[in-house]
Design an enzyme around this catalytic site. Sequence first.
Site, PDB file in Angstrom:
ATOM      1  N   SER A 151      -7.821   1.830  -3.449  1.00  0.00           N
ATOM      2  CA  SER A 151      -8.477   1.164  -2.330  1.00  0.00           C
ATOM      3  C   SER A 151      -9.115   2.174  -1.378  1.00  0.00           C
ATOM      4  CB  SER A 151      -7.438   0.333  -1.570  1.00  0.00           C
ATOM      5  OG  SER A 151      -8.069  -0.372  -0.520  1.00  0.00           O
ATOM      6  N   HIS A 195      -9.722   2.108   1.932  1.00  0.00           N
ATOM      7  CA  HIS A 195      -9.205   2.382   3.276  1.00  0.00           C
ATOM      8  C   HIS A 195      -7.915   3.186   3.288  1.00  0.00           C
ATOM      9  CE1 HIS A 195      -5.935  -0.721   3.990  1.00  0.00           C
ATOM     10  NE2 HIS A 195      -6.484  -1.234   2.923  1.00  0.00           N
ATOM     11  N   GLN A 223      -1.494   4.355  -3.584  1.00  0.00           N
ATOM     12  CA  GLN A 223      -0.954   5.458  -2.776  1.00  0.00           C
ATOM     13  C   GLN A 223      -0.994   6.800  -3.508  1.00  0.00           C
ATOM     14  OE1 GLN A 223      -0.245   5.349   0.385  1.00  0.00           O
ATOM     15  NE2 GLN A 223      -0.112   3.148   0.746  1.00  0.00           N
ATOM     16  N   ALA A 282      -7.467  -3.488  -2.870  1.00  0.00           N
ATOM     17  CA  ALA A 282      -6.503  -3.326  -3.959  1.00  0.00           C
ATOM     18  C   ALA A 282      -5.834  -4.661  -4.260  1.00  0.00           C
ATOM     19  CB  ALA A 282      -5.473  -2.263  -3.603  1.00  0.00           C
ATOM     20  N   THR A 283      -5.667  -5.488  -3.239  1.00  0.00           N
ATOM     21  CA  THR A 283      -5.072  -6.808  -3.445  1.00  0.00           C
ATOM     22  C   THR A 283      -5.901  -7.612  -4.452  1.00  0.00           C
ATOM     23  OG1 THR A 283      -4.178  -6.790  -1.211  1.00  0.00           O
ATOM     24  CG2 THR A 283      -4.391  -8.939  -2.265  1.00  0.00           C
ATOM     25  N   ASN A 302       4.536   2.423  -1.765  1.00  0.00           N
ATOM     26  CA  ASN A 302       3.909   2.507  -0.443  1.00  0.00           C
ATOM     27  C   ASN A 302       4.920   2.572   0.695  1.00  0.00           C
ATOM     28  OD1 ASN A 302       4.034  -0.270  -1.630  1.00  0.00           O
ATOM     29  ND2 ASN A 302       3.751  -0.821   0.520  1.00  0.00           N
ATOM     30  N   CYS A 315       2.908  -4.427   5.683  1.00  0.00           N
ATOM     31  CA  CYS A 315       2.506  -5.745   5.177  1.00  0.00           C
ATOM     32  C   CYS A 315       3.559  -6.796   5.502  1.00  0.00           C
ATOM     33  CB  CYS A 315       2.297  -5.706   3.678  1.00  0.00           C
ATOM     34  SG  CYS A 315       1.118  -4.451   3.202  1.00  0.00           S
TER      35      CYS A 315
HETATM   36  C1  LIG Z   1      -2.403  -0.838   0.689  1.00  0.00           C
HETATM   37  C2  LIG Z   1      -1.850  -1.157  -0.638  1.00  0.00           C
HETATM   38  C3  LIG Z   1      -2.258  -2.296  -1.358  1.00  0.00           C
HETATM   39  C4  LIG Z   1      -3.238  -3.290  -0.796  1.00  0.00           C
HETATM   40  O1  LIG Z   1      -4.494  -2.710  -0.643  1.00  0.00           O
HETATM   41  P1  LIG Z   1      -5.670  -3.471   0.143  1.00  0.00           P
HETATM   42  O2  LIG Z   1      -6.888  -2.671  -0.219  1.00  0.00           O
HETATM   43  O3  LIG Z   1      -5.325  -3.399   1.582  1.00  0.00           O
HETATM   44  O4  LIG Z   1      -5.735  -4.866  -0.375  1.00  0.00           O
HETATM   45  C5  LIG Z   1      -1.705  -2.492  -2.603  1.00  0.00           C
HETATM   46  N1  LIG Z   1      -0.812  -1.647  -3.136  1.00  0.00           N
HETATM   47  C6  LIG Z   1      -0.399  -0.545  -2.489  1.00  0.00           C
HETATM   48  C7  LIG Z   1       0.579   0.373  -3.133  1.00  0.00           C
HETATM   49  C8  LIG Z   1      -0.896  -0.261  -1.221  1.00  0.00           C
HETATM   50  O5  LIG Z   1      -0.476   0.820  -0.575  1.00  0.00           O
END
Ligand SMILES: *Cc1c(COP(=O)(O)O)cnc(C)c1O
Length: 371
Positions: A202, A204, A182, A74-75, A154, A326
């Site tokens: 994302s 994971h 989320q 997601a990043t 999140n 994070c």
């Molecule tokens: C986990 C998360 C991200 C980052 O996702 P990654 O796939 O780990 O880079 C970004 N935004 C939110 C709201 C998240 O919960």
Amino acid sequence: MTDLPLYLDYASTTPINKKVLDEMLPYFEDIYGNAASMTHKYGDLAKKAVLKAQSRIANLIVAEAEEIYFTSGATESINLALKGIYQANKKNGNHIITVKTEHKAVLDTCSYLEDVGADITYLDVSKDGLVDLNELKSNIKKTTVLVCIMYVNNETGVIQDVNSIGRICKESNILFFSDATQAFGKLPINVNDQNIDLLCFSGHKIYAPKGVAGLYIKRGIELQMQIHGGGHQNRMRSGSLNVSGIVGLGKASEIAKENMKEEYERIKELRDKLENTLLKQNKICINGSGDKRSPYISNIQLIDQEADDFIMRNRNKIALATGSACNSEIIESSHVLKAMGLNENECNETIRISYGIFSDLSDIQFLLNQV
Ligand SMILES: *Cc1c(COP(=O)(O)O)cnc(C)c1O
């Protein structure tokens, strides 16, 4: 692995679902083609698997399969959306509106864009964590090209009024990007009805592996590619596709859609049991209260108890987070809680519990016994 602590940090990451893993495995060993290979059956099979994943993902958010693009997280999706839209729209303006409680991936990318000439507005939130829609409207300028507001926070689970935000953006002819990492697979999303132009998610966070994620880009939207080389994925993001990961993300999306309603109700019951019991005992305050909250996350202040002490004391028994995972390596109060008006002390007393597939009543009881 039975001596591992009880896991209540699903908002940070999730285990892979066995059904997801099983569907992925053939794509490592037997069906290992490159989805961009046009000259043989290996490529055809890989391409077919990617199309199937796209259509399963699209199905979950009511999009078209061709509108789903794949990234490494997601990043990366957030970087692509923000930088890509900013760079492709320079002739229309340089102003982006976002919110102080966004994920660091959004805030850090916006800060970078400010360094290279963007004009960014960071909206405040109320005590409940919500954006004021009138404030959003009054901050729209002639140069505004994008509004970036997350779906579910999140750290707190707070759900923004995405429907109204989408409507405001549409009326003002501004693009709307939502970080739905989320919300994806947990809450119903309809990108058309909700006027969402870009949306990220994302793997994971929904029982698929780490390192695979996606970005929905509405058909017709132009965006400057950030990863150059080969022009894969309709020139939005180059590089050979992570076929096995994509298969996993597709399968996880399908499972999430099937179970969404039931799982939501089940988790809500667990969340309510935990929160209501502790509230009755006057042991906690809930941050981001009200019903505009995803049941998958509880953000609670332990009255007169340091969060770090609580977590360290229970470290071998329960896996939990303070504010946000994070930020865990840096000792600094959560920017989300600060934006909601909590003071340093209140921030330091706050923990995040996030529930998932293996959470059950006995977990809640176990946690209740430790607080
Ligand atoms: C986990 C998360 C991200 C980052 O996702 P990654 O796939 O780990 O880079 C970004 N935004 C939110 C709201 C998240 O919960």
